[in-house]
Design an enzyme around this catalytic site. Structure first.
Site, short mmCIF file in Angstrom:
data_model
loop_
_atom_site.label_atom_id
_atom_site.label_comp_id
_atom_site.label_asym_id
_atom_site.label_seq_id
_atom_site.Cartn_x
_atom_site.Cartn_y
_atom_site.Cartn_z
CG ASP A 24 35.58 -115.25 -33.17
OD1 ASP A 24 35.49 -114.46 -34.13
OD2 ASP A 24 34.75 -115.28 -32.24
N GLY B 267 33.01 -126.03 -20.09
CA GLY B 267 31.84 -125.44 -19.41
C GLY B 267 30.64 -125.47 -20.33
NE ARG B 268 27.95 -120.77 -18.89
CZ ARG B 268 28.23 -119.99 -17.84
NH1 ARG B 268 27.37 -119.89 -16.85
NH2 ARG B 268 29.33 -119.29 -17.80
CB ILE B 269 30.74 -122.18 -24.80
CG1 ILE B 269 29.92 -120.96 -24.34
CG2 ILE B 269 30.97 -122.13 -26.31
CD1 ILE B 269 30.61 -119.61 -24.57
CD GLU C 150 39.58 -109.64 -29.78
OE1 GLU C 150 38.51 -109.04 -29.56
OE2 GLU C 150 39.72 -110.84 -29.59
NE ARG D 84 37.20 -112.12 -23.19
CZ ARG D 84 35.96 -112.24 -23.66
NH1 ARG D 84 35.73 -112.84 -24.80
NH2 ARG D 84 34.94 -111.72 -23.00
CB SER E 160 38.62 -128.03 -16.95
OG SER E 160 38.14 -129.26 -16.45
NE ARG E 161 40.33 -123.48 -12.78
CZ ARG E 161 39.81 -122.31 -12.41
NH1 ARG E 161 40.58 -121.44 -11.80
NH2 ARG E 161 38.55 -122.02 -12.67
CG HIS F 88 35.69 -111.22 -30.34
ND1 HIS F 88 36.46 -110.88 -29.25
CD2 HIS F 88 34.71 -112.02 -29.85
CE1 HIS F 88 35.97 -111.45 -28.16
NE2 HIS F 88 34.90 -112.15 -28.50
O1 A2R Z 1 38.83 -125.17 -14.46
P1 A2R Z 1 37.39 -125.41 -14.12
O2 A2R Z 1 37.17 -126.75 -13.52
O3 A2R Z 1 36.74 -124.23 -13.38
O4 A2R Z 1 36.63 -125.49 -15.57
C1 A2R Z 1 36.32 -124.34 -16.34
C2 A2R Z 1 37.43 -123.99 -17.33
N1 A2R Z 1 38.50 -123.19 -16.74
C3 A2R Z 1 39.81 -123.51 -16.78
N2 A2R Z 1 40.45 -124.56 -17.32
C4 A2R Z 1 41.79 -124.61 -17.18
N3 A2R Z 1 42.50 -123.66 -16.51
C5 A2R Z 1 41.90 -122.60 -15.96
N4 A2R Z 1 42.62 -121.68 -15.31
C6 A2R Z 1 40.48 -122.47 -16.09
N5 A2R Z 1 39.57 -121.57 -15.66
C7 A2R Z 1 38.37 -122.01 -16.08
O5 A2R Z 1 36.74 -123.24 -18.35
C8 A2R Z 1 35.18 -124.66 -17.29
O6 A2R Z 1 35.33 -125.96 -17.82
C9 A2R Z 1 35.37 -123.64 -18.42
C10 A2R Z 1 34.51 -122.38 -18.27
O7 A2R Z 1 33.16 -122.75 -18.38
P2 A2R Z 1 31.96 -121.70 -18.14
O8 A2R Z 1 32.24 -120.90 -16.92
O9 A2R Z 1 30.68 -122.47 -18.23
O10 A2R Z 1 32.06 -120.68 -19.33
P3 A2R Z 1 31.41 -120.71 -20.79
O11 A2R Z 1 30.03 -120.20 -20.75
O12 A2R Z 1 31.62 -122.05 -21.41
O13 A2R Z 1 32.32 -119.62 -21.51
C11 A2R Z 1 33.74 -119.77 -21.58
C12 A2R Z 1 34.43 -118.55 -22.15
C13 A2R Z 1 33.93 -117.20 -21.66
O14 A2R Z 1 34.44 -116.85 -20.41
C14 A2R Z 1 34.41 -116.24 -22.74
O15 A2R Z 1 35.71 -115.77 -22.47
C15 A2R Z 1 34.47 -117.13 -23.97
O16 A2R Z 1 34.21 -118.46 -23.53
O17 A2R Z 1 33.49 -116.74 -24.89
#
Ligand code: A2R
Length: 329
Positions: A265, A162-164, A270, A241, A183-184, A288
């Site tokens: 991290d 995603g973004r990060i 935690e 996480r 990713s999914r 963290h």
């Molecule tokens: O699975 P997709 O196509 O929705 O892609 C998202 C992926 N993702 C997963 N990948 C595999 N299995 C899953 N069950 C699953 N759920 C989500 O994680 C997407 O590629 C990524 C999330 O991207 P963003 O929503 O843009 O989040 P960001 O800003 O990159 O932050 C990610 C996480 C945060 O939620 C905090 O927990 C941590 O980084 O700091």
């Protein structure tokens, strides 16, 4: 979500969690700001405050905002959560009860990506051990041993793009390191190879970069089988996480040489960190701190405030989460 009721009445808000100056000073006289620094303090708020409360700022990811907490506030309209991850907020409950939830994406993306990249290099090139070596005086007698790990010969598989994830991948590209991801579904506008299956990706790489949201759908997806597939040169970096990794399986894999090293991290429970991890030489452990610089944390606090203010000014929040979309404002 329904439009907020705009009246001349004061708006009662709760700061739930640690209180910081931008949160404390961010609201005008139009608001009455209550405080609960712990779950117990939230439960013990006076009944008349619970009745009036319309907005909550959840100011740290360890503050649980589940049904038990949220259901105490019958007039609640908005929960503004601090941080990009919001697995501590019950969005299903919020949606059912017309409560909008916001988080603080984007403002921390580059900061967390910097930390991920630094942690990866620190893990591979043993910065922490080397620092201790210098301080102990050992350099006076002998050069520090060559590190087994290096970024030079690696291929990094991202769990999440995603973004990060994309911000970290850009840094790796600049370092000439090949990137693939799981990713999914394939990420829009991303040209790296996509693996629908995590184990298949782990077999194809030697480094995992975990950057997915927490919560039920990602709980322990990095398990013993994934670590085995990663193999003896394997390095795991987790800046997402702790819940995403099966922590006992990781400890076992690091101990047995199933993988080489880890940079963490985040942890399952935690601020508790397994004692075994703390005694290992092949791990780098951070408390963290992904987004934890003054400049970025200030931007996150400001976004919490601005989300709430926008909502109570009758506008859409700046960054509502996808589970509670806002229409018609
Ligand atoms: O699975 P997709 O196509 O929705 O892609 C998202 C992926 N993702 C997963 N990948 C595999 N299995 C899953 N069950 C699953 N759920 C989500 O994680 C997407 O590629 C990524 C999330 O991207 P963003 O929503 O843009 O989040 P960001 O800003 O990159 O932050 C990610 C996480 C945060 O939620 C905090 O927990 C941590 O980084 O700091």
């Amino acid at each position: 979500m329904m439009a907020a009721n705009i009246t001349s009445e004061k708006i009662d808000l709760l700061i739930y969690g640690p209180i910081r100056p931008i949160l404390e000073n961010g609201f005008s006289d139009q608001y009455v700001v209550h405080r609960a620094e712990t779950g117990d303090q939230l439960n013990q708020l006076p009944a008349d405050v619970k009745q009036k409360l319309r907005g909550i700022a959840v100011t740290y990811h360890t503050m649980h905002a589940g049904k038990e907490e949220l259901s105490q506030f019958p007039k609640l309209e908005m929960v503004a959560s601090f941080g990009v991850g919001y697995d501590h907020v019950d969005c299903a409950y919020a949606r059912e009860h017309n409560i909008v939830v916001s988080n603080t994406p984007d403002v921390l993306t580059e900061e967390v990506a910097d930390v991920a990249m630094g942690l990866l290099i620190a893990t591979l090139r043993e910065f922490v051990k080397a620092d201790k070596y210098l301080r102990s005086g050992l350099w006076q007698t002998q050069n520090y041993p060559l590190s087994v790990g290096s970024l030079r010969d690696r291929k990094v598989g991202f769990v999440g793009m995603g973004r990060i994830g994309q911000a970290i991948a850009r840094r790796l590209e600049a370092s000439r390191v090949p990137v693939v991801y799981h990713s999914r579904k394939p990420a829009a506008g991303v040209s790296y190879q996509h693996f629908p299956d995590l184990i298949e990706m782990a077999k194809a790489v030697d480094t995992l970069m975990v950057i997915v949201p927490g919560g039920a759908s990602t709980a322990k997806i990095v398990n013993a089988d994934v670590l085995k597939a990663l193999g003896p040169r394997g390095v795991l970096i987790n800046v997402a996480r702790g819940s995403v990794v099966d922590e006992p399986a990781l400890v076992a894999a690091l101990k047995s040489g199933t993988i080489l090293a880890a940079g963490l991290d985040v942890f399952a429970n935690e601020p508790s960190v397994p004692e075994e991890l703390k005694t290992m030489q092949n791990v780098v452990l951070l408390p963290h701190i992904g987004s934890a610089s003054v400049v970025t944390r200030n931007a996150m606090d400001q976004l919490v405030v601005d989300n709430l203010k926008n909502w109570f000014a009758g506008k859409a929040p700046l960054t509502p989460v996808t589970e509670t979309p806002v229409k018609g404002r």
